[in-house]
Design an enzyme around this catalytic site. Structure first.
Site, short mmCIF file in Angstrom:
data_model
loop_
_atom_site.label_atom_id
_atom_site.label_comp_id
_atom_site.label_asym_id
_atom_site.label_seq_id
_atom_site.Cartn_x
_atom_site.Cartn_y
_atom_site.Cartn_z
N GLU A 52 0.82 -1.22 0.00
CA GLU A 52 0.00 0.00 0.00
C GLU A 52 0.85 1.27 0.00
O GLU A 52 1.25 1.75 1.06
CB GLU A 52 -0.95 0.01 1.21
CG GLU A 52 -1.82 1.27 1.25
CD GLU A 52 -2.79 1.33 2.43
OE1 GLU A 52 -2.75 0.43 3.29
OE2 GLU A 52 -3.58 2.28 2.48
N LYS A 109 -2.44 -1.96 -3.16
CA LYS A 109 -3.49 -1.12 -2.56
C LYS A 109 -3.12 0.35 -2.74
O LYS A 109 -2.43 0.93 -1.90
CB LYS A 109 -3.68 -1.47 -1.08
CG LYS A 109 -4.70 -0.60 -0.37
CD LYS A 109 -5.14 -1.19 0.97
CE LYS A 109 -6.06 -0.23 1.72
NZ LYS A 109 -6.72 -0.86 2.87
P1 13P Z 1 -9.41 4.12 4.12
O1 13P Z 1 -10.26 3.40 3.10
O2 13P Z 1 -10.20 4.74 5.23
O3 13P Z 1 -8.39 5.02 3.49
O4 13P Z 1 -8.60 2.99 4.88
C1 13P Z 1 -8.00 2.00 4.15
C2 13P Z 1 -6.71 1.66 4.77
O5 13P Z 1 -6.50 0.52 5.13
C3 13P Z 1 -5.70 2.70 4.91
O6 13P Z 1 -4.48 2.14 5.27
#
Ligand code: 13P
Length: 340
Positions: free
Chosen positions: A176, A218
């Site tokens: 991510e 992500k």
């Molecule tokens: P949000 O969808 O609230 O951004 O959270 C997703 C997430 O896991 C952020 O690390």
């Protein structure tokens, strides 16, 4: 090809399904609970997560849930482990393994993510507790002179080290790199920074021998900063910019891209995902791994009170259902208005 990791990654992005990010750290869940006037005690955190995980029908729409360290060790009111409750519903438990973003030395306005020390040992323990996938979030901030190359390099390197360790321990890494939507930058600037970030991340993943078919990405969507005059732009504009960026920076071997919502409104996040899938097919599954965009209405309905469990579950089921429709580009205003 055909590995267990590849199968798990594909199961997480099965048609019509996506991921619930319920891995808020202690500080973040306190912020969320403050917004409904609920004190963040261990019991209330357990009650809230138990409400989400026991929602009837949610497993039709949700393939996996990302848990926080406390939650993967926690038991529900009936004594069963919360992770076991998910497994019994056919939902795959996952775990946040980073230790949060901290100030980057020599660059005061930027962040780097901590958590590599002792990570292999923690992964072994989490695997034994039932986790089959993991998450590590890097934070990239846009400003007039940032992100710096230093910030992109260090965060990409850490993401790749984390991903390689996960695969070594039979855990699917969710990689991510979040380019924040805070700020007054344009959509074009977000496009450039997101493309640069993804190129660095995939270079590092390749260098560190990560199997691209046994991971998920992500990312943020390509969207103007919340403070920019053009915000919000149409879902079609977000879809065009995001798909154009990914087509040059995300290899087709990656089974799925699971978006974060990052501060978008809940219906906005659904509509944007829907617009992307309406333009499919794509080389990768395009799905969701939303935190706030899946939980916000449910949290508001629950208000910290067990008397509101059914209302909280109905709100969560509805958002999960709407995002499931967005997986195939079949989300509509009429579906949004109907109860799930
Ligand atoms: P949000 O969808 O609230 O951004 O959270 C997703 C997430 O896991 C952020 O690390």
């Amino acid at each position: 090809m055909g590995s267990v990791l590849n199968q798990t990654a594909r199961d997480l992005v099965a048609p019509g399904k996506g991921i619930l990010a319920a891995d808020e750290s202690g500080g973040t869940i306190k912020k969320r609970f403050d917004s409904i006037g609920c004190e963040s005690t261990e019991d209330r955190r357990r009650a809230y997560r138990e409400m989400l995980f026991t929602t009837t029908g949610a497993s039709e729409y949700v393939s996996g849930v990302i848990l926080f360290d406390e939650t993967i060790r926690q038991a529900a009111s009936d004594g069963r482990q919360l992770a076991k409750i998910l497994e019994a519903e056919g939902v795959i438990p996952g775990i946040k393994v980073d230790k949060g973003a901290v100030r980057l030395a020599k660059s005061p306005d930027e962040l780097v993510t901590d958590g590599l020390d002792g990570l292999r040992e923690r992964l072994v323990e989490y695997r034994a507790l039932g986790a089959r996938f993991a998450k590590w979030r890097a934070v990239i901030t846009i400003g007039s002179h940032i992100p710096s190359r230093l910030c992109l390099d260090l965060n990409a390197h850490a993401l790749a080290r984390y991903a390689a360790l996960c695969q070594d321990e039979d855990i699917v890494p969710i990689v991510e790199p979040e380019v924040l939507m805070d700020g007054d930058h344009s959509l074009e600037r977000c496009y450039q920074v997101t493309c640069d970030t993804l190129h660095k991340v995939f270079d590092a993943l390749y260098d560190q021998r990560v199997d691209l078919d046994g991971m998920l990405l992500k990312p943020n969507m390509v969207i103007p900063g919340k403070g920019h005059a053009s915000y919000p732009v149409s879902p079609e504009t977000v879809a065009d910019a995001t798909l154009s960026c990914f087509s040059t920076s995300v290899p087709a071997a990656v089974p799925g891209i699971v978006f974060l919502s990052g501060g978008q409104g809940d219906e906005e996040a659904t509509a944007n995902l829907n617009a992307m899938n309406a333009r499919g097919p794509h080389p990768w599954q395009l799905s969701f791994s939303y935190g706030r965009a899946l939980q916000a209405p449910s949290l508001q309905a629950w208000k910290g009170d067990d008397a509101n469990l059914a209302a909280g579950q109905a709100a969560y089921r509805h958002r999960a259902h709407m995002n499931s429709l967005a997986r195939s580009g079949s989300y509509t205003a009429a579906a949004e208005k109907a109860a799930s």
